[in-house]
Design an enzyme around this catalytic site. Structure first.
Site, PDB file in Angstrom:
ATOM      1  N   CYS A   1      19.406 -16.080   3.752  1.00  0.00           N
ATOM      2  CA  CYS A   1      20.591 -15.778   4.560  1.00  0.00           C
ATOM      3  C   CYS A   1      20.475 -14.480   5.358  1.00  0.00           C
ATOM      4  CB  CYS A   1      21.821 -15.735   3.670  1.00  0.00           C
ATOM      5  SG  CYS A   1      21.997 -17.235   2.680  1.00  0.00           S
TER       6      CYS A   1
ATOM      7  N   HIS B   1      29.537 -20.127   5.926  1.00  0.00           N
ATOM      8  CA  HIS B   1      28.300 -19.361   5.766  1.00  0.00           C
ATOM      9  C   HIS B   1      27.186 -20.131   6.450  1.00  0.00           C
ATOM     10  CE1 HIS B   1      25.130 -16.940   4.491  1.00  0.00           C
ATOM     11  NE2 HIS B   1      25.209 -17.037   3.186  1.00  0.00           N
TER      12      HIS B   1
ATOM     13  N   HIS C   1      28.825  -9.046   4.297  1.00  0.00           N
ATOM     14  CA  HIS C   1      28.225 -10.356   4.028  1.00  0.00           C
ATOM     15  C   HIS C   1      29.312 -11.290   3.496  1.00  0.00           C
ATOM     16  CE1 HIS C   1      25.065 -13.218   3.402  1.00  0.00           C
ATOM     17  NE2 HIS C   1      25.287 -13.290   2.102  1.00  0.00           N
TER      18      HIS C   1
END
Length: 393
Positions: A156, A323, A287
């Site tokens: 990620c 996400h 995040h």
């Protein structure tokens, strides 16, 4: 060392197919979560899906269905096309490097055709799509970029590391212009994988909330044009890439250490490279996935980095887009630059109660004086990256 500036941005996400559309959604608290439609799956978790089919993307980009292209490549091409459509920048493939991040790559094609590879020889070309570099190369081929093409796949934080790498290519003097960013699409592989970890939420995610119960997956592509300061007209400059830090705490394959060691090291490294004190950071695009582990670890890391000062305003924009895995660092880099340009902090959607360690995100859009914004991207395997963008005066 050469200073690095951002001169162009392009994005396609669940909240819009342009920078302007994404900004409008962020300013008006409009999320892009829905049930899967383009992705055919029995799972009905909310996702940030881009409501454009591959056939529609192929038609828009004037590509053949036989071009061997993946959805992630199509989204990436669309995002980069948006840069040149909406600015007076022009493609310069012979003098431009390309660094792209992805997590899933072309797995959408390998999972689609897996059962047919034995019998259908023509489809076997897609076996290569399993490699992340396949997706990058297809994007580079579309724009004719050949001089320097590379892929970064660090879960990620992939596209955040692409930005870091592109900035270093400029700082070292190897290139004066680099297109950086990343692209990832929704796949059955990722939906099933995250479901097996029991970290998908059946409702819209609630980052940094005491009752958070998981994340929503999304798909997106976002790219930025980085240039050496002084090589582009000043009216092109959107922001400065003033710092970047990467660290790996090697704690666990999928979990962050509770004290956020990797996040702490990445943020402190970014501050050090930017030659800034922690008190100079005005806002953090966190995040903030909405999982129990990530949000606690990240807030613990924030408290460590900003121990001598109050933690700056922070929020997660993942409740808008889902996400987006390897694309997350790039789309949130663009959101960070939009914060600088508009002197705005975007809302942390769906927040109701303060997290167990007492830090509270920004819960509604607010105007703030912003000079320096930090953007955090933390991935599986401990891959942690922090970027710092600064207002260009």
């Amino acid at each position: 060392m050469k200073a690095v500036v951002v001169t162009g941005m392009g994005i396609v996400s669940a909240i819009g197919s342009s920078v302007t559309a994404n900004l409008h959604a962020l300013q008006n608290d409009v999320h892009g979560l829905s049930k899967p439609d383009i992705l055919k799956t029995k799972h009905q978790f909310p996702v940030g899906e881009i409501k454009l089919s591959n056939a529609e993307l192929l038609e828009e980009l004037k590509l053949s269905a036989n071009s061997g292209i993946t959805r992630a490549s199509l989204l990436g091409i669309k995002a980069i096309t948006e840069i040149f459509k909406n600015t007076d920048l022009v493609p310069d493939p012979e003098n431009t490097a390309f660094v792209s991040g992805t997590s899933v790559g072309g797995i959408d094609k390998t999972e689609e055709y897996f059962e047919q590879f034995d019998e259908n020889v023509a489809l076997r070309a897609y076996i290569q799509a399993q490699h992340p570099g396949y997706t990058t190369q297809k994007i580079a081929d579309y724009f004719g970029i050949k001089e320097h093409v590379t892929t970064i796949s660090t879960a990620c934080s992939s596209s955040a590391n692409a930005i870091l790498n592109g900035a270093r290519l400029i700082q070292s003097g190897r290139f004066n212009k680099v297109i950086v960013g990343g692209s990832d699409c929704l796949t059955k592989f990722t939906l099933n994988g995250f479901n097996s970890l029991r970290i998908l939420s059946e409702t819209p995610a609630r980052p940094f909330d005491i009752n958070r119960n998981g994340l929503n997956l999304g798909e997106a592509a976002a790219y930025l044009v980085l240039e050496a300061e002084g090589t582009s007209h000043e009216h092109h400059i959107l922001a400065k890439v003033s710092g970047a830090g990467n660290a790996n705490d090697a704690f666990h394959q999928t979990a962050s250490s509770e004290n956020g060691e990797g996040a702490y090291k990445a943020m402190t490294a970014a501050l050090r490279s930017a030659e800034l004190n922690s008190s100079q950071i005005d806002y953090i695009n966190a995040h903030g996935t909405g999982t129990l582990n990530n949000d606690l670890a990240e807030t613990n890391a924030l408290k460590r980095v900003f121990a001598q000062n109050e933690v700056p305003d922070f929020s997660s924009t993942k409740a808008f887009t889902g996400h987006t895995l390897g694309a997350a660092g790039a789309i949130e880099a663009i959101y960070s630059i939009l914060s600088l340009q508009n002197q705005q902090v975007f809302a942390n959607l769906n927040f109701q109660g303060v997290i167990e360690n007492g830090l509270m995100p920004v819960t509604q859009k607010e105007y703030r004086k912003l000079d320096h914004v930090m953007s955090n991207s933390f991935g599986f395997g401990g891959n942690c990256t922090s970027l710092i963008f600064s207002k260009y005066a």
